[in-house]
Scaffold this motif. Structure first.
Motif, PDB file in Angstrom:
ATOM      1  N   ARG A  35       0.836  -1.209   0.000  1.00 31.58           N
ATOM      2  CA  ARG A  35       0.000   0.000   0.000  1.00 31.58           C
ATOM      3  C   ARG A  35       0.869   1.256   0.000  1.00 31.58           C
ATOM      4  O   ARG A  35       0.733   2.122  -0.858  1.00 31.58           O
ATOM      5  CB  ARG A  35      -0.900  -0.019   1.247  1.00 31.58           C
ATOM      6  N   GLN A  39       1.557   3.648  -3.310  1.00 36.03           N
ATOM      7  CA  GLN A  39       1.121   5.056  -3.266  1.00 36.03           C
ATOM      8  C   GLN A  39       2.289   5.988  -3.526  1.00 36.03           C
ATOM      9  O   GLN A  39       2.146   7.014  -4.181  1.00 36.03           O
ATOM     10  CB  GLN A  39       0.550   5.385  -1.887  1.00 36.03           C
ATOM     11  N   LYS A 105      -4.290   5.390  -3.739  1.00 37.43           N
ATOM     12  CA  LYS A 105      -4.098   6.830  -3.628  1.00 37.43           C
ATOM     13  C   LYS A 105      -2.746   7.264  -4.205  1.00 37.43           C
ATOM     14  O   LYS A 105      -1.881   6.438  -4.457  1.00 37.43           O
ATOM     15  CB  LYS A 105      -4.164   7.230  -2.159  1.00 37.43           C
ATOM     16  N   SER A 108      -1.744  13.869  -2.086  1.00 40.95           N
ATOM     17  CA  SER A 108      -2.685  14.989  -2.239  1.00 40.95           C
ATOM     18  C   SER A 108      -2.048  16.190  -2.945  1.00 40.95           C
ATOM     19  O   SER A 108      -2.720  16.913  -3.680  1.00 40.95           O
ATOM     20  CB  SER A 108      -3.164  15.414  -0.848  1.00 40.95           C
ATOM     21  N   ASN A 134      10.372  13.467   4.921  1.00 38.65           N
ATOM     22  CA  ASN A 134       9.609  12.228   5.116  1.00 38.65           C
ATOM     23  C   ASN A 134      10.440  10.994   4.735  1.00 38.65           C
ATOM     24  O   ASN A 134      10.318   9.932   5.347  1.00 38.65           O
ATOM     25  CB  ASN A 134       8.327  12.337   4.264  1.00 38.65           C
ATOM     26  N   SER A 204      -4.587   9.087  12.329  1.00 35.79           N
ATOM     27  CA  SER A 204      -3.788   8.332  11.366  1.00 35.79           C
ATOM     28  C   SER A 204      -3.887   6.835  11.684  1.00 35.79           C
ATOM     29  O   SER A 204      -3.215   6.342  12.584  1.00 35.79           O
ATOM     30  CB  SER A 204      -2.331   8.802  11.454  1.00 35.79           C
ATOM     31  N   ASN A 206      -2.844   4.154  10.282  1.00 35.08           N
ATOM     32  CA  ASN A 206      -1.744   3.221   9.993  1.00 35.08           C
ATOM     33  C   ASN A 206      -0.490   3.441  10.821  1.00 35.08           C
ATOM     34  O   ASN A 206       0.368   2.555  10.903  1.00 35.08           O
ATOM     35  CB  ASN A 206      -1.356   3.324   8.507  1.00 35.08           C
ATOM     36  N   LYS A 216       7.497   2.770   9.166  1.00 33.85           N
ATOM     37  CA  LYS A 216       7.657   4.202   9.414  1.00 33.85           C
ATOM     38  C   LYS A 216       8.535   4.384  10.643  1.00 33.85           C
ATOM     39  O   LYS A 216       8.465   3.573  11.568  1.00 33.85           O
ATOM     40  CB  LYS A 216       6.285   4.858   9.673  1.00 33.85           C
ATOM     41  N   ASN A 220       3.418  11.210  11.713  1.00 34.42           N
ATOM     42  CA  ASN A 220       3.126  12.290  10.760  1.00 34.42           C
ATOM     43  C   ASN A 220       3.378  13.661  11.404  1.00 34.42           C
ATOM     44  O   ASN A 220       3.969  14.550  10.785  1.00 34.42           O
ATOM     45  CB  ASN A 220       1.663  12.202  10.302  1.00 34.42           C
TER      46      ASN A 220
HETATM   47  N1  FAQ Z   1      -2.024  12.301   0.247  1.00 31.54           N
HETATM   48  O1  FAQ Z   1      -2.699   6.347   8.402  1.00 31.54           O
HETATM   49  P1  FAQ Z   1      -2.052   7.388   7.571  1.00 31.54           P
HETATM   50  C1  FAQ Z   1       6.990  12.676  -3.901  1.00 31.54           C
HETATM   51  C2  FAQ Z   1      -3.694   8.556   3.274  1.00 31.54           C
HETATM   52  S1  FAQ Z   1       6.638  12.824  -2.236  1.00 31.54           S
HETATM   53  C3  FAQ Z   1      -2.820  11.262  -0.052  1.00 31.54           C
HETATM   54  O2  FAQ Z   1      -1.290   8.437   8.262  1.00 31.54           O
HETATM   55  P2  FAQ Z   1       0.358   6.276   6.425  1.00 31.54           P
HETATM   56  C4  FAQ Z   1       8.248  13.322  -4.430  1.00 31.54           C
HETATM   57  C5  FAQ Z   1      -2.960   7.292   3.644  1.00 31.54           C
HETATM   58  O3  FAQ Z   1      -2.390   6.699   2.502  1.00 31.54           O
HETATM   59  C6  FAQ Z   1       4.963  12.239  -1.988  1.00 31.54           C
HETATM   60  N2  FAQ Z   1      -3.152  10.322   0.839  1.00 31.54           N
HETATM   61  O4  FAQ Z   1      -1.186   6.670   6.418  1.00 31.54           O
HETATM   62  C7  FAQ Z   1       7.977  14.264  -5.539  1.00 31.54           C
HETATM   63  C8  FAQ Z   1      -4.037   6.487   4.283  1.00 31.54           C
HETATM   64  O5  FAQ Z   1      -4.886   5.931   3.295  1.00 31.54           O
HETATM   65  P3  FAQ Z   1      -4.935   4.327   2.999  1.00 31.54           P
HETATM   66  C9  FAQ Z   1       4.862  10.741  -1.820  1.00 31.54           C
HETATM   67  C10 FAQ Z   1      -2.639  10.439   2.082  1.00 31.54           C
HETATM   68  O6  FAQ Z   1       0.604   5.486   5.200  1.00 31.54           O
HETATM   69  C11 FAQ Z   1       8.157  15.623  -5.359  1.00 31.54           C
HETATM   70  C12 FAQ Z   1      -4.856   7.535   4.997  1.00 31.54           C
HETATM   71  O7  FAQ Z   1      -4.586   8.774   4.346  1.00 31.54           O
HETATM   72  N3  FAQ Z   1       5.589  10.303  -0.685  1.00 31.54           N
HETATM   73  O8  FAQ Z   1       6.228  12.073  -4.543  1.00 31.54           O
HETATM   74  C13 FAQ Z   1      -1.785  11.478   2.448  1.00 31.54           C
HETATM   75  O9  FAQ Z   1       0.750   5.690   7.721  1.00 31.54           O
HETATM   76  C14 FAQ Z   1       7.908  16.550  -6.398  1.00 31.54           C
HETATM   77  C15 FAQ Z   1      -4.513   7.646   6.474  1.00 31.54           C
HETATM   78  O10 FAQ Z   1      -3.160   8.111   6.673  1.00 31.54           O
HETATM   79  C16 FAQ Z   1       5.292   9.155  -0.025  1.00 31.54           C
HETATM   80  O11 FAQ Z   1       4.365   8.447  -0.390  1.00 31.54           O
HETATM   81  C17 FAQ Z   1      -1.479  12.444   1.472  1.00 31.54           C
HETATM   82  N4  FAQ Z   1      -0.689  13.496   1.725  1.00 31.54           N
HETATM   83  O12 FAQ Z   1       1.108   7.692   6.318  1.00 31.54           O
HETATM   84  C18 FAQ Z   1       7.581  13.823  -6.798  1.00 31.54           C
HETATM   85  C19 FAQ Z   1       6.172   8.801   1.141  1.00 31.54           C
HETATM   86  N5  FAQ Z   1      -1.453  11.323   3.745  1.00 31.54           N
HETATM   87  O13 FAQ Z   1      -3.603   3.962   2.444  1.00 31.54           O
HETATM   88  C20 FAQ Z   1       7.318  14.728  -7.827  1.00 31.54           C
HETATM   89  C21 FAQ Z   1       5.893   7.430   1.703  1.00 31.54           C
HETATM   90  C22 FAQ Z   1      -2.078  10.216   4.171  1.00 31.54           C
HETATM   91  O14 FAQ Z   1      -5.161   3.663   4.326  1.00 31.54           O
HETATM   92  C23 FAQ Z   1       7.483  16.097  -7.626  1.00 31.54           C
HETATM   93  N6  FAQ Z   1       4.656   7.384   2.413  1.00 31.54           N
HETATM   94  N7  FAQ Z   1      -2.809   9.695   3.180  1.00 31.54           N
HETATM   95  O15 FAQ Z   1      -6.037   4.159   2.014  1.00 31.54           O
HETATM   96  C24 FAQ Z   1       4.513   7.686   3.730  1.00 31.54           C
HETATM   97  O16 FAQ Z   1       5.451   8.073   4.397  1.00 31.54           O
HETATM   98  C25 FAQ Z   1       3.154   7.503   4.356  1.00 31.54           C
HETATM   99  O17 FAQ Z   1       2.403   6.651   3.515  1.00 31.54           O
HETATM  100  C26 FAQ Z   1       2.392   8.838   4.611  1.00 31.54           C
HETATM  101  C27 FAQ Z   1       0.989   8.492   5.169  1.00 31.54           C
HETATM  102  C28 FAQ Z   1       3.130   9.674   5.626  1.00 31.54           C
HETATM  103  C29 FAQ Z   1       2.190   9.616   3.316  1.00 31.54           C
END
Ligand code: FAQ
Length: 309
Positions: A35, A39, A105, A108, A134, A204, A206, A216, A220
């Motif tokens: 997941r 994402q 997803k 955002s 992050n 949150s 997860n 993680k 957050n």
């Molecule tokens: N947008 O329980 P939590 C990049 C969802 S950087 C959309 O806190 P988690 C570089 C979350 O998935 C961006 N959805 O979840 C770049 C969960 O939904 P689910 C990408 C969000 O996973 C720069 C629900 O809300 N980076 O791309 C968002 O523990 C410039 C509940 O949330 C990463 O993905 C959001 N902002 O923490 C590229 C980093 N926030 O899955 C191009 C890795 C939360 O249950 C140009 N990911 N949700 O349906 C992570 O560190 C974590 O997944 C978090 C969310 C911190 C994003």
């Protein structure tokens, strides 16, 4: 009762060692990683669109070359991440279908429009800045392929952030109109950048389990605070302000107090109602469908090579 495989897994996590693809892992661990990694991969690929929007209108050859390199890096990051998800048994094609059908997803932040060239700089500074904040701790994630992918991704993100900051610095040395363009851009991106870290800790679902599993490393809210503290002196050096009247240094906490992001807006964007959600997915779907012949040809070629060997 806990089986020996579960015990070995728990010990590996407790000893801060890595879980590798062929190791036994609980289903929930595998599911949560797929997941998060999927994402993340989708975010990189969808994230090519807002900046790609300015490639044909870059103000100079130099800016165009820099921006092309950055957008290409994002494609590369997406590919490393899809590969990491594949080591968990996911199929890249399936993940893409889930993205374009709205079942998975992406961040955002990429549902906001890029209205001026200053946005290219602001995305580099704040969006890549938030991404670094992050992702640096994710280099210590418990799943080996994800952690190793993050090392290279973070090095490239650092270049992205610098190019953005340098672009804004250049504009700030320019005319009053250019300075106003930078400030206007920062005003639009500040709050969405804070939302990149996800919902507040108490909302949150997860975080707790992901921290226990070492997926993680910080919550957050911890990372959001770190990002605010890191960005304030950078804004001062640049000569811009953030659109938050509550933002101020708190000597007691040795950190900045700041206002609450608009979580209703965040939820609306996650539900698909941001300014650009429909356009982003439509573009991704069109690219996927237009590329079908390439995948078919590659599959047919691989089958022929296999039959011949
Ligand atoms: N947008 O329980 P939590 C990049 C969802 S950087 C959309 O806190 P988690 C570089 C979350 O998935 C961006 N959805 O979840 C770049 C969960 O939904 P689910 C990408 C969000 O996973 C720069 C629900 O809300 N980076 O791309 C968002 O523990 C410039 C509940 O949330 C990463 O993905 C959001 N902002 O923490 C590229 C980093 N926030 O899955 C191009 C890795 C939360 O249950 C140009 N990911 N949700 O349906 C992570 O560190 C974590 O997944 C978090 C969310 C911190 C994003």
């Amino acid at each position: 009762e806990m089986g020996p495989l579960q015990t070995l897994f728990d010990e590996t996590i407790a000893n801060e060692q890595r879980i590798e693809p062929r190791d036994w892992m609980p289903d929930g661990y595998r599911r949560s990683l797929i997941r998060q990694i999927a994402q993340h991969a989708h975010s990189e690929i969808i994230g090519m669109q807002p900046e790609g929007n300015w490639l044909t209108r870059a103000p100079s050859l130099r800016r165009k070359a820099i921006l092309m390199a950055k957008v290409q890096d994002e494609a590369g990051h997406g590919l490393y991440l899809y590969s990491a998800a594949e080591t968990l048994g996911a199929d890249r094609g399936d993940l893409t279908v889930q993205l374009i059908e709205g079942k998975q997803k992406y961040s955002s932040i990429f549902n906001y429009p890029t209205l001026t060239y200053a946005d290219v700089g602001t995305i580099g500074w704040l969006v890549d800045g938030a991404a670094i904040c992050n992702q640096v701790p994710l280099c210590r994630s418990s799943f080996g392929p994800y952690a190793r992918a993050m090392i290279r991704v973070c090095k490239e993100e650092s270049f992205h952030q610098r190019q953005g900051y340098e672009l804004l610095m250049t504009m700030m040395r320019g005319t009053d109109e250019q300075r106003a363009m930078v400030q206007e851009s920062v005003n639009r991106w500040w709050w969405p950048a804070l939302m990149m870290f996800g919902p507040p800790d108490d909302e949150s679902p997860n975080t707790e389990q992901s921290m226990k599993w070492g997926i993680k490393r910080h919550t957050n809210d911890e990372l959001r605070q770190r990002f605010v503290d890191m960005s304030v002196p950078q804004a001062e050096a640049l000569g811009v302000t953030f659109p938050d009247p509550e933002l101020k240094w708190c000597p007691r906490r040795e950190a900045h107090d700041f206002g609450e992001p608009d979580w209703a807006e965040f939820m609306a964007v996650l539900k698909g109602n941001g300014a650009c959600n429909v356009e982003r997915i439509a573009n991704r779907r069109a690219a996927h469908e237009d590329g079908a012949w390439v995948r078919e040809a590659a599959t047919a070629f691989a089958a022929r090579e296999k039959a011949a060997s």
